[in-house]
Design an enzyme around this catalytic site. Structure first.
Site, short mmCIF file in Angstrom:
data_model
loop_
_atom_site.label_atom_id
_atom_site.label_comp_id
_atom_site.label_asym_id
_atom_site.label_seq_id
_atom_site.Cartn_x
_atom_site.Cartn_y
_atom_site.Cartn_z
CE LYS A 184 -2.92 -3.07 -18.54
NZ LYS A 184 -4.00 -3.73 -17.76
CD GLU A 260 -8.92 2.19 -2.16
OE1 GLU A 260 -9.00 1.30 -1.27
OE2 GLU A 260 -9.62 2.19 -3.18
CB CYS A 294 -12.04 -1.74 -1.32
SG CYS A 294 -12.11 0.02 -1.77
CD GLU A 393 -11.01 -6.47 -0.31
OE1 GLU A 393 -11.60 -5.38 -0.29
OE2 GLU A 393 -9.87 -6.63 -0.78
#
Length: 489
Positions: A184, A260, A294, A393
């Site tokens: 997905k 992750e 990331c 972030e």
């Protein structure tokens, strides 16, 4: 757009067939121009149910999980098919992801396609059985054999920033290990995933149901995949908040989860380092692909005495890059993926000013870009590690420069974060560098510009940056169960 994309949009891959979405189609947008590129199939809940059923049947009713050589053959066929269509894939990647063309020769396309070789080779060379020898329990002597077997049906949920790298880092090892997969992908980049369906059907011997690709703009389909008891494992890359939701959804069936997640990695510069070199290198890396990575080191932690010089060097490097057209060979910083993401990054820049920071360069939308989701590469100065932009972030081309008062303080600042994904250490004294490496709690570290990314190198984080490792042998083994078989000696 090209031969891999049908005129009416990319279909789903379910049970070995290319099929339309039960909810119609949805548009995919060029983030550099804001133009509609075309359409992808919009899956319905019934489509997701069919994909899971197909994956379950392919795992339970075929010998896919036991035929290691055949799986290696199929993974190599997928690699070869992608390489044969690499220019079409490059065109799609630049247009849909906004990835600068230079990155498609590396981690945005060609690198992860080539990395499929590692997964295929490992399927053939891996020690699937280990003889533990004789053991005695209550006077009964038994010979023990340790077997490694596929987990089963894997649900893979992936983001939009490096779609080929992340999709293939999950599909390749999962299939090579003997699992079946339901992918997905993010609705922002459906084509990058969906075009694999055409290649699988037309150019590989991958059996029906072994790989299923379900594109949709309905985020609840990801939750269905997580919660379905027919799915044995979820592998997810994305935000930490969504990762928490994945863990919660998977808890009902106690399925295995690989996560992750986010990062706010620090580049720690010791006072014996080349301050300007370290600052310039870090600033450059944060501008790559508009900071949408990331593991980028978005906090530059420098000696207080060299703070102004570091800010100046970082600003000079970023200002020289600018934000540009991803189709141009010299572009490093392209657009953000969407208007939503651009507005999110801008809100962080606004918060930096409210909290007393200043922009050494950048700070908003480029003056020469009235179309596209661009943000200038930005250096923020004047804040400490407690600022919002230092802790959260941002996922944009934004670097925060933070002063430290010695090696121990620098390590403290690096660790003063909920994340622990990546980082770097800069210095010349080997003992001091080693103490910093040992002190920083993070999954990957580069020293003086060393690069850790490779197919055989495990990637993942500490703390709220995730659970488990992707890539390398460790990443392959995430997709395996352990079975001990004992027989009378």
């Amino acid at each position: 757009m090209n031969g891999l994309v049908p005129a009416d949009g990319t279909p789903l891959l379910i049970g070995g067939k290319l099929v339309p979405g039960g909810s119609g189609v949805f548009a995919t947008i060029n983030p550099a121009t804001e133009e509609v590129l075309g359409h992808a199939a919009d899956a319905s809940p019934e489509d997701m149910d069919a994909a899971i059923a197909a994956a379950r049947a392919a795992f339970d009713d075929t010998d896919w999980s036991r035929d290691h050589a055949f799986r290696a053959h199929c993974v190599r066929q997928l690699r070869d098919a992608m390489q044969a269509h690499i220019e079409e894939l490059r065109e799609i990647t630049i247009a849909e992801v906004g990835a600068p063309v230079m990155l498609t020769s590396g981690p945005q396309l060609e690198g992860p396609v080539a990395d499929l070789s590692f997964a295929a080779d490992l399927a053939e060379s891996y020690s699937w059985e280990t003889d533990l020898g004789l053991g005695e329990t209550m006077g009964i002597s038994s010979r023990r054999v340790l077997r490694r077997e596929a987990v089963g049906v894997v649900g893979a949920i992936t983001p939009w920033n490096f779609p080929h790298q992340i999709n293939l880092a999950k599909i390749g090892p999962a299939l090579a290990a003997g699992n079946t997969v339901v992918l997905k992908p993010a609705p922002d980049t459906p084509w990058c995933a969906a075009v694999l369906g055409k290649l699988v059907v037309e150019h590989t011997d991958i059996p029906a149901g072994v790989l299923n690709i379900v594109t949709s703009q309905d985020h609840s389909l990801g939750a269905r995949l997580v919660e379905d008891p027919r799915v044995d494992m979820i592998t997810f890359t994305g935000s930490t908040n969504t990762g928490r939701a994945v863990m919660t959804g998977a808890a009902a069936t106690l399925k295995r989860t690989f996560l992750e997640l986010g990062g706010k990695s620090a580049a720690v510069v010791l006072d014996d380092a080349d301050i300007a070199g370290a600052a310039g290198f870090t600033a450059f890396s944060v501008a790559v692909h508009a900071g949408q990575g990331c593991a980028l080191t978005t906090r530059l932690v420098v000696p207080r005495a060299s703070y102004d010089a570091a800010v100046e060097a970082a600003a000079k490097a970023m200002a020289g890059l600018g934000a540009g057209d991803p189709t141009k060979p010299g572009t490093i910083c392209g657009p953000l993926i969407s208007a939503r993401q651009r507005d999110r990054v801008q809100s962080y820049l606004d918060s930096a000013l409210r909290e007393g920071g200043r922009f050494a360069t950048g700070g908003g939308r480029p003056a020469d870009r009235d179309r596209g989701f661009f943000i200038e590469p930005t250096v923020i100065a004047g804040l400490d590690n407690s600022a919002t932009v230092s802790q959260e972030e941002i996922f944009g081309p934004v670097l925060v420069v933070i002063p430290h008062d010695g090696d121990q303080d620098a390590v403290r600042i690096a660790n003063e974060s909920p994340y622990g994904l990546s980082g770097s250490i800069w210095g010349t004294d080997p003992e001091r560098v080693e103490r910093a490496v040992a002190g920083v709690r993070t999954g990957t570290l580069g020293v003086n510009g060393g690069q850790w990314y490779n197919a055989d190198a495990p990637f993942g984080g500490y703390k709220q940056s995730g659970i488990g490792r992707e890539m390398g042998v460790a990443g392959f083994e995430e997709y395996l169960e352990t079975k001990l078989v004992a027989t009378p000696a």
